[in-house]
Design an enzyme around this catalytic site. Structure first.
Site, mmCIF file in Angstrom:
data_model
loop_
_atom_site.group_PDB
_atom_site.id
_atom_site.type_symbol
_atom_site.label_atom_id
_atom_site.label_comp_id
_atom_site.label_asym_id
_atom_site.label_seq_id
_atom_site.Cartn_x
_atom_site.Cartn_y
_atom_site.Cartn_z
ATOM 1 N N LEU A 32 0.832 -1.203 0.000
ATOM 2 C CA LEU A 32 0.000 0.000 0.000
ATOM 3 C C LEU A 32 0.872 1.259 0.000
ATOM 4 O O LEU A 32 0.770 2.101 0.888
ATOM 5 C CB LEU A 32 -0.893 -0.034 1.241
ATOM 6 C CG LEU A 32 -2.252 0.645 1.194
ATOM 7 C CD1 LEU A 32 -3.089 0.143 0.036
ATOM 8 C CD2 LEU A 32 -2.989 0.416 2.492
ATOM 9 N N PRO A 33 1.747 1.393 -1.006
ATOM 10 C CA PRO A 33 2.577 2.603 -1.064
ATOM 11 C C PRO A 33 1.697 3.831 -1.299
ATOM 12 O O PRO A 33 0.673 3.740 -1.968
ATOM 13 C CB PRO A 33 3.502 2.353 -2.255
ATOM 14 C CG PRO A 33 2.727 1.409 -3.130
ATOM 15 C CD PRO A 33 1.945 0.534 -2.180
ATOM 16 N N HIS A 34 2.099 4.955 -0.706
ATOM 17 C CA HIS A 34 1.299 6.171 -0.844
ATOM 18 C C HIS A 34 2.153 7.381 -0.513
ATOM 19 O O HIS A 34 3.167 7.265 0.166
ATOM 20 C CB HIS A 34 0.083 6.130 0.077
ATOM 21 C CG HIS A 34 0.429 5.876 1.513
ATOM 22 N ND1 HIS A 34 0.680 4.614 1.988
ATOM 23 C CD2 HIS A 34 0.581 6.708 2.568
ATOM 24 C CE1 HIS A 34 0.966 4.682 3.278
ATOM 25 N NE2 HIS A 34 0.917 5.947 3.657
ATOM 26 N N ALA A 35 1.715 8.536 -1.026
ATOM 27 C CA ALA A 35 2.402 9.786 -0.700
ATOM 28 C C ALA A 35 1.531 10.960 -1.080
ATOM 29 O O ALA A 35 0.764 10.903 -2.031
ATOM 30 C CB ALA A 35 3.736 9.884 -1.443
#
Length: 149
Positions: A64-67
């Site tokens: 669940l990569p996010h930025a």
């Protein structure tokens, strides 16, 4: 939010990737091609900075990569199914499902709302299984849209 969070052009089905950076870069390029990210490289750098803080691997072989990023123009979700799996530091091994959450740097914490809705669904094996088994990008986008809308 009038614009869909996810569309078929933001989905990579059966991606063959040699690591999480390759998955993030592939999905960032899709976001850029769709006009949702102005600078894919800058967005990837922001995601990698976030990844360096703490693992975004979740139970169920999910990444669940996010930025939040100045390069993001509209809150978006890009998804990849990665049959070979890539390491996002999840508790049960490599991620075969990756959800990349892109949120604008300014404004509300839309990505937290997206994360919360998604997280509630991701604990359901029937939901994640339906994405893994989806025949194509259109099917994946439809399943995820229904879940987070």
């Amino acid at each position: 939010m009038s614009e869909n969070l996810i569309t078929a052009d933001l989905v990579a089905v059966g991606l063959d990737a040699d690591g999480k950076t390759a998955v993030i870069e592939t999905l960032a390029q899709k976001l850029a091609a769709a006009g949702r990210v102005t600078d894919a490289a800058a967005y990837v750098a922001d995601v990698q900075a976030r990844e360096a803080q703490t693992s975004t691997g979740m139970p169920g072989n999910i990444g669940l990569p996010h930025a939040k990023s100045a390069a993001v123009t509209v809150p978006s979700l890009a998804v990849a199914t990665v049959p070979g799996g890539v390491d996002f530091g999840g508790p049960d091994g490599p991620a075969t499902l990756v959800f990349l959450i892109a949120a604008p740097a300014e404004g509300a914490n839309e990505h937290l709302q997206i994360l919360a809705k998604l997280a509630r669904k991701l604990v359901n094996p029937a939901f994640t299984g339906s994405i893994r088994d989806a025949a194509d990008a259109d099917a994946v986008a439809a399943i995820v849209t229904e879940a987070v809308s």
